[in-house]
Design an enzyme around this catalytic site. Structure first.
Site, PDB file in Angstrom:
ATOM      1  N   HIS A 485      60.611  38.218  41.408  1.00 24.52           N
ATOM      2  CA  HIS A 485      59.160  37.958  41.386  1.00 24.52           C
ATOM      3  C   HIS A 485      58.585  37.780  42.789  1.00 24.52           C
ATOM      4  O   HIS A 485      57.364  37.846  42.976  1.00 24.52           O
ATOM      5  CB  HIS A 485      58.856  36.712  40.543  1.00 24.52           C
ATOM      6  CG  HIS A 485      57.589  36.832  39.749  1.00 24.52           C
ATOM      7  ND1 HIS A 485      56.424  37.323  40.269  1.00 24.52           N
ATOM      8  CD2 HIS A 485      57.315  36.531  38.449  1.00 24.52           C
ATOM      9  CE1 HIS A 485      55.483  37.304  39.364  1.00 24.52           C
ATOM     10  NE2 HIS A 485      56.000  36.843  38.234  1.00 24.52           N
ATOM     11  N   ASP A 489      55.542  41.874  41.055  1.00 27.69           N
ATOM     12  CA  ASP A 489      54.788  41.109  40.062  1.00 27.69           C
ATOM     13  C   ASP A 489      55.063  41.668  38.671  1.00 27.69           C
ATOM     14  O   ASP A 489      55.490  42.815  38.502  1.00 27.69           O
ATOM     15  CB  ASP A 489      53.289  41.168  40.356  1.00 27.69           C
ATOM     16  CG  ASP A 489      52.934  40.414  41.635  1.00 27.69           C
ATOM     17  OD1 ASP A 489      53.676  39.473  41.986  1.00 27.69           O
ATOM     18  OD2 ASP A 489      51.940  40.785  42.283  1.00 27.69           O
TER      19      ASP A 489
END
Length: 512
Positions: A485, A489
């Protein structure tokens, strides 16, 4: 102030002392490589160890001394950037064998694979310092001695690795100390010479010894009656007392060793027997870790604890892909045999080109985005998991990808991969579908930012109005994307999976 006579005598004593073996640096051109590299590192300076892991430069050192003829020390090489130590496999050469450039000297197990270590010079193997089967040998530790002439081999029959460090390091000259700074031993030495301790004397029943010898004997509780003097007229001198001291120490050590050696061996045997009995009673045995298993444990623990993983799943129909695969294999005339995994690798490469944000890696202070899809294929081997890399999959056809995947997989299972074949990459694919696994989540392989987990083909019923039964059976596969992450995204990961799904369900678009 020291008299001229004393200064001359002290100078004579220093000259008479035996000189220690010196270290001679022999400038030369050295070429040492594994199968993947060949680097001419030019001249070097001994004895400082130097290496450059990124280019796999290994410095070998040549030594010359009064005790041993000119020789070359071969160190444990660093065959991968992450290698800290290695295991020594089978020596391909024996002591006395002639060596030529390109000869395989020994097998080395690195943290990734087992590799052949090639010697790139002429010579003769004079001594093997590390036996086959030795574990966790640090890089730059001496493993062998090579000489340039066969006649020099015999001189190294009793050579040990510890003798490499016996050569003295030159020390800067120190000025003569002032009389007030002289130690007690030096004062007695001067007194001994100035009073003519080495002149012949009538000993009778009295023990004649120099003041320095008496002092050393007194400090070490040595009786001079048992010391044989080697000075003039049988005078006991410093050397005689020191020899007696070493003799007494050796006798004491031998007595202690003889007294305790048998009980220690017996105790060790009892402990080993007890350990074996305990393992048999408990129903287990301990398996020693290989270098590869240690690295797998370290890297994946680091990945799981430092990388913020998240997971995305998608189900994809693969009927069209399976039909095209079958048609291509039928017309191949034996030149190739495509697998579903080859299509998956190609589809992933094209999806990475379409969504370059996924084809990236976290570099601490910046994100690196790659221009090509270099895909690592997780491969199970008897020694553990390894990820050979197929380069520029986005620019290659299915036949080329299929051929390279098979070749790398076979080399991985035979422990024959070279460092550049399993290092780097930008994305990882792990396929457990052939084991009947429908879906799973894999751990990201640093420095990659994503890994695609592939399940097996599963039949599934779906609504179908065109079918009189109201449903039809299709073949589907589950794909799971685990992503970092920090780099990717969630929405970006979803866009990538949709692009990948589109290529799999419409495989003809891969040809556009």
């Amino acid at each position: 102030m020291i008299s001229a006579r004393v200064a001359i005598q002290r100078s004579i004593l220093r000259t008479a002392l035996p000189s220690l073996p010196g270290l001679t640096t022999l400038p030369q051109k050295v070429c040492v490589r594994s199968k993947s590299t060949f680097i001419n590192n030019g001249k070097f300076v001994a004895p400082i160890a130097q290496r450059k892991v990124s280019n796999q430069i290994i410095f070998r050192r040549s030594y010359s001394s009064k005790e041993y003829p000119d020789h070359t020390i071969v160190d444990m090489p660093a065959l991968s950037p992450t290698m800290e130590s290695g295991n020594v496999g089978v020596w391909k050469k024996s002591v006395g064998d002639k060596l030529e450039p390109g000869d395989v000297l020994v097998e080395i197990e690195t943290d990734k694979a087992q590799m052949d270590f090639e010697y790139q010079d002429y010579g003769y193997l004079a001594k093997i310092l590390v036996d086959s089967g030795s574990k966790d040998v640090p890089i730059e530790k001496p493993i062998a001695i090579v000489v340039d002439e066969e006649s020099k081999i015999a001189a190294f029959a009793d050579y040990t690795a510890s003798e490499r460090g016996s050569a003295p390091v030159a020390q800067p000259a120190t000025p003569e100390p002032a009389p007030a700074e002289l130690s007690r031993t030096e004062q007695l030495e001067i007194q001994s010479m100035e009073t003519g301790s080495f002149q012949a004397q009538n000993t009778g029943d009295r023990i004649i010894a120099s003041p320095l010898a008496k002092t050393i004997a007194k400090e070490n509780n040595i009786s001079l009656s048992g010391v044989k003097g080697t000075g003039p007229s049988g005078r006991v001198v410093k050397v005689d007392v020191l020899e007696q001291l070493e003799k007494l120490k050796a006798e004491k050590s031998a007595a202690v060793t003889a007294a305790v050696s048998e009980p220690v061996v017996q105790k060790k045997t009892e402990v080993e027997t007890q350990a074996v009995s305990q393992e048999a009673a408990l129903g287990y045995n301990d398996i020693e870790l290989t270098n590869m298993r240690k690295v797998i444990a370290s890297r994946l623990t680091e990945s799981k604890t430092t990388i913020p993983h998240y997971t995305l799943n998608t189900e994809v129909k693969v009927d069209s892909m399976m039909k095209i695969r079958a048609a291509l294999n039928e017309t191949s005339e034996g030149k190739y045999k495509l697998t579903l995994n080859d299509f998956i690798v190609k589809a992933a490469a094209l999806a990475l080109k379409a969504v370059p944000a996924v084809n990236s890696s976290w570099q601490g202070t910046f994100i690196r985005q790659y221009h090509h899809a270099d895909i690592a294929i997780a491969t199970s081997t008897p020694a553990g998991l390894i990820t050979p890399v197929v380069r520029t999959c986005d620019a290659k056809g299915l036949q080329t990808i299929s051929s390279e995947v098979k070749e790398l997989s076979n080399r991985a299972k035979a422990n024959k991969l070279l460092p550049h074949e399993y290092q780097g990459g930008s994305f990882t694919i792990s396929n457990l579908g052939m084991f009947g696994i429908s879906s799973f989540t894999a751990i990201i392989n640093p420095p990659h930012s994503a890994i695609l987990s592939v399940g097996g083909v599963q039949p599934k019923m779906v609504p179908d109005e065109s079918n009189e039964k109201g449903f039809s059976v299709v073949s589907s596969m589950n794909f799971t994307l685990n992503a970092d992450h920090r780099v990717i995204d969630g929405a970006t990961g979803a866009v990538f999976l949709n692009a990948f799904k589109s290529y799999i369900e419409n495989p003809l678009t891969m040809l556009l």
